[in-house]
Design an enzyme around this catalytic site. Structure first.
Site, PDB file in Angstrom:
ATOM      1  N   GLU B  29      79.606  57.891 112.213  1.00 32.72           N
ATOM      2  CA  GLU B  29      80.161  56.760 112.961  1.00 32.72           C
ATOM      3  C   GLU B  29      81.511  57.145 113.588  1.00 32.72           C
ATOM      4  O   GLU B  29      82.395  57.630 112.869  1.00 32.72           O
ATOM      5  CB  GLU B  29      80.339  55.558 112.014  1.00 32.72           C
ATOM      6  CG  GLU B  29      79.000  55.043 111.493  1.00 32.72           C
ATOM      7  CD  GLU B  29      79.106  54.310 110.158  1.00 32.72           C
ATOM      8  OE1 GLU B  29      80.226  53.947 109.749  1.00 32.72           O
ATOM      9  OE2 GLU B  29      78.052  54.122 109.516  1.00 32.72           O
ATOM     10  N   GLU B  59      74.435  53.739 107.256  1.00 31.84           N
ATOM     11  CA  GLU B  59      74.657  54.873 106.353  1.00 31.84           C
ATOM     12  C   GLU B  59      73.349  55.416 105.787  1.00 31.84           C
ATOM     13  O   GLU B  59      73.159  56.623 105.690  1.00 31.84           O
ATOM     14  CB  GLU B  59      75.613  54.485 105.220  1.00 31.84           C
ATOM     15  CG  GLU B  59      77.074  54.406 105.655  1.00 31.84           C
ATOM     16  CD  GLU B  59      77.432  53.109 106.347  1.00 31.84           C
ATOM     17  OE1 GLU B  59      76.599  52.172 106.338  1.00 31.84           O
ATOM     18  OE2 GLU B  59      78.545  53.018 106.904  1.00 31.84           O
ATOM     19  N   GLN B  81      81.935  57.453 106.813  1.00 34.15           N
ATOM     20  CA  GLN B  81      83.325  57.166 107.192  1.00 34.15           C
ATOM     21  C   GLN B  81      84.291  57.048 106.007  1.00 34.15           C
ATOM     22  O   GLN B  81      85.419  57.491 106.083  1.00 34.15           O
ATOM     23  CB  GLN B  81      83.350  55.897 108.026  1.00 34.15           C
ATOM     24  CG  GLN B  81      84.522  55.803 108.947  1.00 34.15           C
ATOM     25  CD  GLN B  81      84.238  54.843 110.086  1.00 34.15           C
ATOM     26  OE1 GLN B  81      84.038  53.658 109.876  1.00 34.15           O
ATOM     27  NE2 GLN B  81      84.202  55.353 111.297  1.00 34.15           N
ATOM     28  N   PHE B  82      83.834  56.426 104.918  1.00 41.47           N
ATOM     29  CA  PHE B  82      84.620  56.365 103.681  1.00 41.47           C
ATOM     30  C   PHE B  82      83.665  56.508 102.510  1.00 41.47           C
ATOM     31  O   PHE B  82      82.506  56.088 102.591  1.00 41.47           O
ATOM     32  CB  PHE B  82      85.377  55.025 103.570  1.00 41.47           C
ATOM     33  CG  PHE B  82      86.596  54.962 104.440  1.00 41.47           C
ATOM     34  CD1 PHE B  82      87.825  55.415 103.971  1.00 41.47           C
ATOM     35  CD2 PHE B  82      86.510  54.479 105.737  1.00 41.47           C
ATOM     36  CE1 PHE B  82      88.950  55.370 104.784  1.00 41.47           C
ATOM     37  CE2 PHE B  82      87.628  54.436 106.555  1.00 41.47           C
ATOM     38  CZ  PHE B  82      88.854  54.877 106.086  1.00 41.47           C
ATOM     39  N   HIS B 128      87.894  51.737 100.097  1.00 40.71           N
ATOM     40  CA  HIS B 128      88.461  52.878 100.815  1.00 40.71           C
ATOM     41  C   HIS B 128      89.237  53.825  99.895  1.00 40.71           C
ATOM     42  O   HIS B 128      89.917  54.716 100.374  1.00 40.71           O
ATOM     43  CB  HIS B 128      89.399  52.393 101.932  1.00 40.71           C
ATOM     44  CG  HIS B 128      88.706  51.644 103.024  1.00 40.71           C
ATOM     45  ND1 HIS B 128      88.166  50.401 102.834  1.00 40.71           N
ATOM     46  CD2 HIS B 128      88.456  51.967 104.321  1.00 40.71           C
ATOM     47  CE1 HIS B 128      87.616  49.978 103.972  1.00 40.71           C
ATOM     48  NE2 HIS B 128      87.778  50.915 104.884  1.00 40.71           N
TER      49      HIS B 128
END
Lengths: 353, 321
Positions: B29, B59, B81-82, B128
């Site tokens: 992403e 995902e 992304q995380f 995160h």
């Protein structure tokens, strides 16, 4: 307010229960092709009944029957090129057979030996996928890679009505659309996911219309009509080859139980089952062939006997295979880590004692 | 040789491997024009427009698709992304990526790389700052790598990309830009499955990985003990030999990580020491870890992550047992 988008879903049916085919819609198939379709549907059914019998005798593990779905299984597979790929779920044994996958290896697989799936790459198929819907994303990845390599292959991803409720189905449909991938989403809508009927699986009137939301075509097909399934997939393959993904919903019915561990009489009426039995895909094709002088009693007998012989031989071969218990260690990684080497030493001591 | 931070070192590894191997495709992403939310893929889309692929927010889709790509002969390097967003992909990782080789008895493999920023200490919102490494390390068929500095990040990522198995490559986001190091321009591979002894010692073995490697170096230097510092580098397969040999020498061990304690990597290493070096021990093996609670958001995060005082207390307890 104005209407900004309208859609329609077409349904393809070519041959009715009386074996009468619509000549205008009839696909171009030679007499030999039609016989081959019949033979493949018969051997798929013989495989199926043998597998159930073996399971009852404790010679196979849990098995997922395909009785009643032969037209969808064989008609779709037959419409593809051999260079195209098939991504199965767990009710596509007939497609493996059509691609000349060693039948003894299919029996090995259902008997619980992973080695049964060790030649799938050679027939452009993925192995049987058990977690419902997950394999559709693999089809998208294969198609992405094929397009990346500038090939012209089509990827037929097989699933059933139940899979349309999973997130992976929707992610796969969306990704195929975003990247314009050569994927045919082939739904064997057999009306039940174990005991859950279609009406409790989705609020949509058809599964085919789910494609519209993703920006591509969805069509519904009489899944017990081998000519209709063949035509639809042939059409879909042409579209897919031009980078248009497509969804085909084949309306069929699982005449057997979900698996050999299931008892479908708990949730279905005999009346319903016998209604669908009257739409049997093999009977329908046989009547067509009889009407069109493509078959005779002798031929039918021979097809059945040949199939039974092939299946019996495959079972004998499968059951003669010796397993190496150390195989459970050998394919987790490309090579054994020190940790696994240590555990293998421990395993050998245990096996000896 | 140039002085690089971890983001730059990873970017360099990706660029050099992509130049060498045309089958490598990056997907994730916002990794294209945007260069990723941490800018790890900055500039790569411009250099390899067809091989840096922006994806929808999917995902499970990213990893499921990577599996198909790998089977078809590409080398997908996926960015999630995380780390807190790897969970939707766990089914694809555990049920498929880790198993294709075994399921087909070596006929097909899903040798993808999953890269993801990892761990806390950057004052972020929920999801995160997580430490999910145990989920991956507990899955046979996956390898799990966590670098602790720019030099290691480059060499380990190159190994991960060249590996024939699916590799989870977790990047300590706290270290992304906080330290710089001399990183060779040329390519080099640091072997997966081998721990790194960063300082030799005779009193105590301190075992950790990721950002805590950097946290403990000044602590070790401030204490009067001879401490052997082991940076695991790889959590799966774990380097048993290096750990056991060290503890046999020092007789004391502490395992440090920010992931929750119960069933964490520390538990595994502690059990390993009991099984292999019990008679060498001078003190109980201690774990200094996060608590068994949900990773707190930024306001209370510092109460969760092991700090200097907590680490020092554990060292004193072991040394004075």
């Amino acid at each position: 307010m104005k209407v900004i988008k309208k859609f329609e879903i077409k349904r393809i049916g070519i041959m009715n229960e009386k074996g009468i085919a619509n000549k205008k819609l009839m696909p171009r198939l030679s007499k030999e092709d039609i016989k081959r379709l019949y033979e493949l549907m018969i051997i798929t059914r013989v495989f199926d009944s043998k597998a159930i019998a073996l399971q009852r005798q404790g010679r196979l593990g849990t098995y997922a029957p395909t009785l009643g779905q032969e037209a969808t299984i064989i008609g779709s597979s037959y419409a593809l090129k051999r260079s195209d790929w098939i991504i199965p779920s767990f009710r596509e044994n007939g497609m493996f057979i059509h691609r000349n996958y060693p039948i003894d290896m299919l029996f090995q697989f259902w008997a619980g030996n992973e080695a049964g799936m060790s030649k799938v790459k050679e027939v452009n198929m993925l192995p049987v996928a058990i977690p419902v819907g997950t394999q559709l994303l693999h089809a998208v990845g294969l198609a992405f890679a094929s397009k990346f390599k500038n090939e012209n292959n089509v990827f037929m991803a097989c699933f059933s009505d139940g899979a349309t409720s999973t997130g992976d189905f929707h992610e796969a449909m969306n990704l195929a659309s975003v990247y314009k991938l050569p994927v045919i989403f082939l739904c064997q809508n057999n009306q039940y996911a174990i005991s859950t009927p279609l009406s409790k699986q989705t609020g949509s009137e058809t599964i085919a219309q789910k494609a519209i939301a993703y920006g591509f075509e969805g069509i519904q097909v009489d899944g017990n009509d081998v000519f209709a399934v063949y035509s639809a997939v042939k059409y879909a393959a042409e579209k897919a080859r031009k980078s248009n993904p497509i969804l085909i919903e084949c309306l069929t019915y699982r005449l057997g139980d979900h698996t050999t561990s299931d008892d479908a009489s708990k949730y279905r009426t005999e009346k319903e089952v016998s209604f669908w039995r009257s739409k049997d895909p093999i009977d329908r094709l046989r009547i067509y062939m009889q009407k069109n002088k493509l078959t005779a009693k002798e031929y039918e007998k021979k097809v059945l006997e040949d199939a039974e012989k092939i299946i019996e031989d495959a079972v004998a071969k499968a059951e003669s295979i010796k397993l190496n218990p150390e195989d459970i260690f050998m394919h987790t990684y490309d090579e054994l880590s020190n940790n696994l080497k240590e555990q293998l030493r421990e395993f050998r001591k245990n096996v000896k004692s | 040789m140039s002085n690089l931070n971890m983001v730059e070192a990873i970017n360099l590894a990706l660029k050099q491997e992509m130049e060498k191997n045309k089958d490598i495709v990056l997907l994730g992403e916002d990794i294209g024009i945007n260069g990723g939310v941490f800018r790890v893929t900055e500039g790569l889309y411009k250099k390899f427009p067809n091989r840096v692929v922006d994806t929808p927010i999917s995902e499970s889709g990213i990893i499921g698709m990577s599996i198909g790509m790998a089977i078809y002969g590409l080398k997908p390097v996926a960015e999630i992304q995380f780390e807190g967003f790897t969970y939707p992909a766990l089914d694809q990782l555990i049920s498929h990526a880790a198993r294709f080789r075994n399921r087909t008895r070596n006929n097909m493999t899903a040798s993808l790389v999953l890269r993801s920023p990892w761990g806390g200490g950057v004052k972020a919102l929920e999801h995160h700052s997580e430490s999910p490494e145990t989920y991956f390390a507990h899955t046979p068929g996956l390898k799990v790598v966590i670098p602790s500095c720019p030099y290691d990040a480059k060499g380990l990522l190159i190994s991960a990309i060249r590996d024939k198995n699916p590799v989870i490559f977790l990047e300590p986001k706290k270290l992304y830009r906080s330290i710089k190091q001399d990183v060779p321009e040329e390519e080099y591979a640091i072997p997966i499955g081998k721990a790194n002894i960063l300082s030799e010692g005779s009193d105590l073995t301190l075992i950790t990985y990721g950002s805590f490697v950097r946290t403990v170096i000044p602590i070790i230097n401030s204490l009067p003990y001879s401490i052997e510092l082991i940076d695991l580098r790889t959590l799966s397969p774990i380097d048993y030999e290096t750990i056991i040999n060290s503890v046999k020498k020092t007789g004391r061990a502490i395992i440090l990580h920010e992931a929750p304690r119960t069933l964490g990597i520390g538990a595994e290493i502690s059990a390993l020491i009991m099984e292999n070096a019990l008679l060498n021990l001078e003190a109980p093996v201690l774990r200094v870890t996060g608590y068994d609670v949900v990773t707190p958001a930024l306001k209370l995060e510092d109460y969760y992550r092991p700090d200097e005082a907590k680490i020092k207390r554990a060292i004193e307890r072991v040394m004075n047992f």
